[in-house]
Motif scaffolding. Structure first.
Motif, PDB file in Angstrom:
ATOM      1  N   ALA A   1      37.628 -21.027   7.725  1.00 41.04           N
ATOM      2  CA  ALA A   1      38.839 -20.486   8.334  1.00 41.04           C
ATOM      3  C   ALA A   1      38.947 -20.870   9.803  1.00 41.04           C
ATOM      4  CB  ALA A   1      38.854 -18.960   8.196  1.00 41.04           C
ATOM      5  N   VAL A   2      40.180 -21.149  10.238  1.00 41.01           N
ATOM      6  CA  VAL A   2      40.416 -21.476  11.646  1.00 41.01           C
ATOM      7  C   VAL A   2      39.998 -20.319  12.555  1.00 41.01           C
ATOM      8  CG1 VAL A   2      42.212 -22.024  13.333  1.00 41.01           C
ATOM      9  CG2 VAL A   2      42.276 -23.063  11.062  1.00 41.01           C
ATOM     10  N   GLN A   3      40.113 -19.088  12.039  1.00 36.70           N
ATOM     11  CA  GLN A   3      39.740 -17.909  12.830  1.00 36.70           C
ATOM     12  C   GLN A   3      38.265 -17.923  13.216  1.00 36.70           C
ATOM     13  OE1 GLN A   3      41.619 -17.942  10.146  1.00 36.70           O
ATOM     14  NE2 GLN A   3      43.066 -16.250  10.057  1.00 36.70           N
ATOM     15  N   THR A   4      37.459 -18.741  12.526  1.00 36.20           N
ATOM     16  CA  THR A   4      36.033 -18.822  12.850  1.00 36.20           C
ATOM     17  C   THR A   4      35.828 -19.206  14.311  1.00 36.20           C
ATOM     18  OG1 THR A   4      35.656 -19.600  10.580  1.00 36.20           O
ATOM     19  CG2 THR A   4      33.834 -19.799  12.127  1.00 36.20           C
ATOM     20  N   VAL A   5      36.591 -20.178  14.784  1.00 33.86           N
ATOM     21  CA  VAL A   5      36.477 -20.621  16.176  1.00 33.86           C
ATOM     22  C   VAL A   5      36.891 -19.512  17.131  1.00 33.86           C
ATOM     23  CG1 VAL A   5      37.337 -22.247  17.900  1.00 33.86           C
ATOM     24  CG2 VAL A   5      36.812 -23.041  15.605  1.00 33.86           C
ATOM     25  N   ILE A   6      37.986 -18.828  16.797  1.00 33.40           N
ATOM     26  CA  ILE A   6      38.506 -17.779  17.667  1.00 33.40           C
ATOM     27  C   ILE A   6      37.492 -16.662  17.840  1.00 33.40           C
ATOM     28  CG2 ILE A   6      40.346 -16.062  17.932  1.00 33.40           C
ATOM     29  CD1 ILE A   6      42.142 -17.974  16.294  1.00 33.40           C
TER      30      ILE A   6
ATOM     31  N   PRO B   1      31.181 -21.514  19.523  1.00 35.54           N
ATOM     32  CA  PRO B   1      32.426 -21.970  18.881  1.00 35.54           C
ATOM     33  C   PRO B   1      32.456 -23.468  18.615  1.00 35.54           C
ATOM     34  CG  PRO B   1      32.792 -21.424  21.199  1.00 35.54           C
ATOM     35  CD  PRO B   1      31.427 -20.928  20.851  1.00 35.54           C
ATOM     36  N   GLU B   2      31.667 -24.258  19.367  1.00 33.20           N
ATOM     37  CA  GLU B   2      31.647 -25.700  19.137  1.00 33.20           C
ATOM     38  C   GLU B   2      31.090 -26.031  17.748  1.00 33.20           C
ATOM     39  OE1 GLU B   2      27.683 -24.580  20.673  1.00 33.20           O
ATOM     40  OE2 GLU B   2      29.741 -24.111  21.262  1.00 33.20           O
ATOM     41  N   ILE B   3      30.111 -25.243  17.300  1.00 32.22           N
ATOM     42  CA  ILE B   3      29.565 -25.433  15.956  1.00 32.22           C
ATOM     43  C   ILE B   3      30.613 -25.052  14.917  1.00 32.22           C
ATOM     44  CG2 ILE B   3      27.800 -24.643  14.319  1.00 32.22           C
ATOM     45  CD1 ILE B   3      25.927 -24.259  16.667  1.00 32.22           C
ATOM     46  N   ALA B   4      31.330 -23.974  15.185  1.00 28.18           N
ATOM     47  CA  ALA B   4      32.393 -23.550  14.272  1.00 28.18           C
ATOM     48  C   ALA B   4      33.457 -24.631  14.141  1.00 28.18           C
ATOM     49  CB  ALA B   4      33.019 -22.245  14.777  1.00 28.18           C
ATOM     50  N   ALA B   5      33.852 -25.232  15.260  1.00 27.86           N
ATOM     51  CA  ALA B   5      34.876 -26.279  15.222  1.00 27.86           C
ATOM     52  C   ALA B   5      34.391 -27.494  14.436  1.00 27.86           C
ATOM     53  CB  ALA B   5      35.248 -26.682  16.648  1.00 27.86           C
TER      54      ALA B   5
ATOM     55  N   ILE C   1      17.953 -23.179   4.249  1.00 28.12           N
ATOM     56  CA  ILE C   1      18.015 -24.562   4.746  1.00 28.12           C
ATOM     57  C   ILE C   1      17.483 -24.663   6.182  1.00 28.12           C
ATOM     58  CG2 ILE C   1      19.971 -25.108   3.260  1.00 28.12           C
ATOM     59  CD1 ILE C   1      21.792 -24.900   5.700  1.00 28.12           C
ATOM     60  N   ARG C   2      16.843 -23.586   6.637  1.00 26.01           N
ATOM     61  CA  ARG C   2      16.186 -23.565   7.945  1.00 26.01           C
ATOM     62  C   ARG C   2      17.159 -23.859   9.092  1.00 26.01           C
ATOM     63  NH1 ARG C   2      10.352 -26.582   6.664  1.00 26.01           N
ATOM     64  NH2 ARG C   2       9.709 -25.132   5.012  1.00 26.01           N
ATOM     65  N   SER C   3      18.243 -23.141   9.091  1.00 24.00           N
ATOM     66  CA  SER C   3      19.228 -23.299  10.152  1.00 24.00           C
ATOM     67  C   SER C   3      18.670 -22.796  11.476  1.00 24.00           C
ATOM     68  CB  SER C   3      20.498 -22.513   9.812  1.00 24.00           C
ATOM     69  OG  SER C   3      21.026 -22.919   8.571  1.00 24.00           O
ATOM     70  N   LYS C   4      19.141 -23.374  12.553  1.00 23.30           N
ATOM     71  CA  LYS C   4      18.761 -22.912  13.885  1.00 23.30           C
ATOM     72  C   LYS C   4      19.412 -21.566  14.148  1.00 23.30           C
ATOM     73  CE  LYS C   4      18.357 -27.615  15.745  1.00 23.30           C
ATOM     74  NZ  LYS C   4      18.883 -28.580  16.746  1.00 23.30           N
ATOM     75  N   SER C   5      18.844 -20.816  15.070  1.00 23.13           N
ATOM     76  CA  SER C   5      19.351 -19.473  15.341  1.00 23.13           C
ATOM     77  C   SER C   5      20.796 -19.481  15.818  1.00 23.13           C
ATOM     78  CB  SER C   5      18.466 -18.778  16.387  1.00 23.13           C
ATOM     79  OG  SER C   5      18.438 -19.526  17.591  1.00 23.13           O
ATOM     80  N   ASN C   6      21.189 -20.549  16.521  1.00 24.22           N
ATOM     81  CA  ASN C   6      22.562 -20.608  17.021  1.00 24.22           C
ATOM     82  C   ASN C   6      23.560 -21.020  15.937  1.00 24.22           C
ATOM     83  OD1 ASN C   6      21.598 -23.251  16.883  1.00 24.22           O
ATOM     84  ND2 ASN C   6      22.885 -23.941  18.565  1.00 24.22           N
ATOM     85  N   GLU C   7      23.050 -21.438  14.776  1.00 24.83           N
ATOM     86  CA  GLU C   7      23.921 -21.850  13.681  1.00 24.83           C
ATOM     87  C   GLU C   7      24.109 -20.756  12.630  1.00 24.83           C
ATOM     88  OE1 GLU C   7      22.624 -26.590  13.530  1.00 24.83           O
ATOM     89  OE2 GLU C   7      21.639 -25.100  12.224  1.00 24.83           O
ATOM     90  N   ILE C   8      23.126 -19.878  12.483  1.00 30.01           N
ATOM     91  CA  ILE C   8      23.096 -18.948  11.356  1.00 30.01           C
ATOM     92  C   ILE C   8      24.346 -18.072  11.303  1.00 30.01           C
ATOM     93  CG2 ILE C   8      21.919 -16.916  10.426  1.00 30.01           C
ATOM     94  CD1 ILE C   8      19.289 -18.165  11.267  1.00 30.01           C
ATOM     95  N   GLY C   9      24.750 -17.491  12.445  1.00 30.77           N
ATOM     96  CA  GLY C   9      25.907 -16.600  12.452  1.00 30.77           C
ATOM     97  C   GLY C   9      27.185 -17.307  12.032  1.00 30.77           C
ATOM     98  N   VAL C  10      27.410 -18.505  12.561  1.00 28.63           N
ATOM     99  CA  VAL C  10      28.602 -19.271  12.208  1.00 28.63           C
ATOM    100  C   VAL C  10      28.575 -19.630  10.733  1.00 28.63           C
ATOM    101  CG1 VAL C  10      29.861 -21.416  12.599  1.00 28.63           C
ATOM    102  CG2 VAL C  10      28.877 -20.173  14.533  1.00 28.63           C
ATOM    103  N   TYR C  11      27.425 -20.080  10.244  1.00 28.44           N
ATOM    104  CA  TYR C  11      27.297 -20.449   8.832  1.00 28.44           C
ATOM    105  C   TYR C  11      27.591 -19.255   7.922  1.00 28.44           C
ATOM    106  CZ  TYR C  11      25.093 -24.949  10.008  1.00 28.44           C
ATOM    107  OH  TYR C  11      24.831 -26.220  10.469  1.00 28.44           O
ATOM    108  N   ARG C  12      27.054 -18.116   8.277  1.00 30.73           N
ATOM    109  CA  ARG C  12      27.281 -16.911   7.463  1.00 30.73           C
ATOM    110  C   ARG C  12      28.760 -16.560   7.407  1.00 30.73           C
ATOM    111  NH1 ARG C  12      22.245 -13.047   9.559  1.00 30.73           N
ATOM    112  NH2 ARG C  12      20.677 -13.839   8.076  1.00 30.73           N
ATOM    113  N   PHE C  13      29.405 -16.586   8.551  1.00 30.75           N
ATOM    114  CA  PHE C  13      30.829 -16.260   8.598  1.00 30.75           C
ATOM    115  C   PHE C  13      31.626 -17.244   7.732  1.00 30.75           C
ATOM    116  CE2 PHE C  13      35.114 -16.181  10.182  1.00 30.75           C
ATOM    117  CZ  PHE C  13      35.340 -14.855  10.555  1.00 30.75           C
ATOM    118  N   ILE C  14      31.307 -18.522   7.849  1.00 29.29           N
ATOM    119  CA  ILE C  14      32.030 -19.555   7.118  1.00 29.29           C
ATOM    120  C   ILE C  14      31.866 -19.406   5.615  1.00 29.29           C
ATOM    121  CG2 ILE C  14      31.876 -22.037   6.569  1.00 29.29           C
ATOM    122  CD1 ILE C  14      31.634 -22.452   9.653  1.00 29.29           C
ATOM    123  N   LEU C  15      30.682 -19.007   5.172  1.00 27.55           N
ATOM    124  CA  LEU C  15      30.435 -18.859   3.745  1.00 27.55           C
ATOM    125  C   LEU C  15      31.173 -17.666   3.145  1.00 27.55           C
ATOM    126  CD1 LEU C  15      26.625 -19.723   3.580  1.00 27.55           C
ATOM    127  CD2 LEU C  15      28.529 -21.069   2.673  1.00 27.55           C
ATOM    128  N   VAL C  16      31.502 -16.688   3.955  1.00 31.83           N
ATOM    129  CA  VAL C  16      32.200 -15.498   3.443  1.00 31.83           C
ATOM    130  C   VAL C  16      33.711 -15.614   3.577  1.00 31.83           C
ATOM    131  CG1 VAL C  16      32.494 -12.995   3.697  1.00 31.83           C
ATOM    132  CG2 VAL C  16      30.214 -14.018   3.911  1.00 31.83           C
TER     133      VAL C  16
END
Length: 329
Positions: free
Chosen positions: A286-291, A300-304, A92-107
């Motif tokens: 998961a809430v831990q994503t922000v932490i 973390p703002e993207i995670a929230a 989906i052509r995520s920005k570089s600052n989004e990819i890590g958060v997105y990956r974590f959230i999907l798992v």
């Protein structure tokens, strides 16, 4: 499960989340106190619930096979989610600052703060025992693979696959191991310790949901409408993943019949295992994503923001999965 029952469960959870949000909004609870409630759930209330749930069901030889099936189901979920996490953000052509958060959230879904309350309300203490076993890999992977997924898209040198041995000191993880020992040895918890653990365990659902509401207060709601990729990731998290898990486990579990694992009760427990796996797979971020994102400076703002999006959308997608039969009850 009837439509009314599904709506009743989800609305109950949503209303308690709303109480937590309102308590934070009107300074009944501070930001620090929300964090303290979260820690209390993770380190006191949830481990108590897991321990007391471990003695709710008598051990039989078939139970070993049930544990194996739960761990197999968990393995299927994590393999599927990791593959999806590596593909979808790039697709989906995520920005570089989004990819890590997105990956974590999907798992890593919100098992403790959202799935466990639902499972507890439907399957009572036996469901919590099964969910805790299913969730064992979560505690090992979050602070190893999870950190790598979160940081791998940052600037060169920021990614780390370092495993933190302190994960073994996580009380929820240790409580699951102790609970399994009590379960397999049929060791009862003496009174009044059992009653104490039971009372503490009953607090885990409302406190977890109140903490979730408090965390959501910190999110900038206006920012949610600026990024369509948040919604695409949310649909994958809340619908695509649980549907894949359902299809795979609905195909695999019947293969382990009485001739393979001698599981005479498979027909009775199959739907429970399948339901628990799909419920956990269908949970919001998961809430831990922000932490973790804050700890590793992984936006973390993207995670929230996406925690709020997935939590709000889950109030629609979870009932939908129940009503359509993809969560068998």
């Amino acid at each position: 499960m009837e439509f009314y029952s599904v709506i009743k469960i989800v609305l109950t959870l949503l209303l308690i989340i709303g109480v937590g949000y309102a308590a934070r909004r009107y300074n009944i609870l501070s930001k620090d106190s929300i964090g303290s409630i979260s820690k209390f759930v993770l380190f006191v209330s949830l481990p108590s619930l897991i321990l007391v749930s471990s003695t709710c069901k008598p051990f039989t030889p078939e139970c070993i096979n049930i544990v194996l099936l739960l761990l197999l189901s968990s393995l299927v979920y994590y393999v599927v989610s990791i593959v999806v996490a590596l593909i979808i953000p790039r697709l989906i052509r995520s920005k570089s600052n989004e990819i890590g958060v997105y990956r974590f959230i999907l798992v890593f879904p919100s098992a403790v703060f959202f799935a466990f309350p639902i499972i507890h309300m439907i399957f009572d203490q036996e469901g919590i025992l099964y969910a805790a076993i299913f969730n064992l890999p979560y505690f090992l992977l979050t602070f190893s693979l999870g950190i790598w997924l979160m940081t791998s898209s940052l600037k060169k040198g920021a990614a780390s696959m370092k495993f933190d041995p302190r994960v073994f000191l996580n009380l929820a993880f240790l409580a699951t191991l102790v609970g399994l020992l009590l379960y397999f040895t049929s060791t009862p918890i003496p009174e009044p310790f059992r009653e104490t653990l039971a009372l503490l365990g009953k607090m885990s659902t409302p406190l977890a949901l109140i903490a979730t509401g408090g965390f959501l207060f910190e999110v900038n709601i206006l920012a949610l409408f600026k990024n369509s990729r948040h919604y695409l990731i949310s649909i994958v998290r809340l619908l695509v993943l649980p549907l894949i898990v359902f299809v795979m486990l609905d195909t695999l579990l019947p293969l382990f019949d009485s001739e393979v694992l001698h599981v005479e009760l498979l027909s009775e427990v199959k739907n429970v295992i399948l339901a628990i796996a799909v419920i956990i797979a269908a949970m919001p971020a998961a809430v831990q994503t922000v932490i973790i994102a804050a700890e590793y400076k992984a936006h973390p703002e993207i995670a929230a923001e996406i925690i709020l999006v997935t939590t709000l959308l889950a109030t629609v997608t979870v009932p939908l999965l129940f009503i359509t039969g993809f969560i068998p009850c």
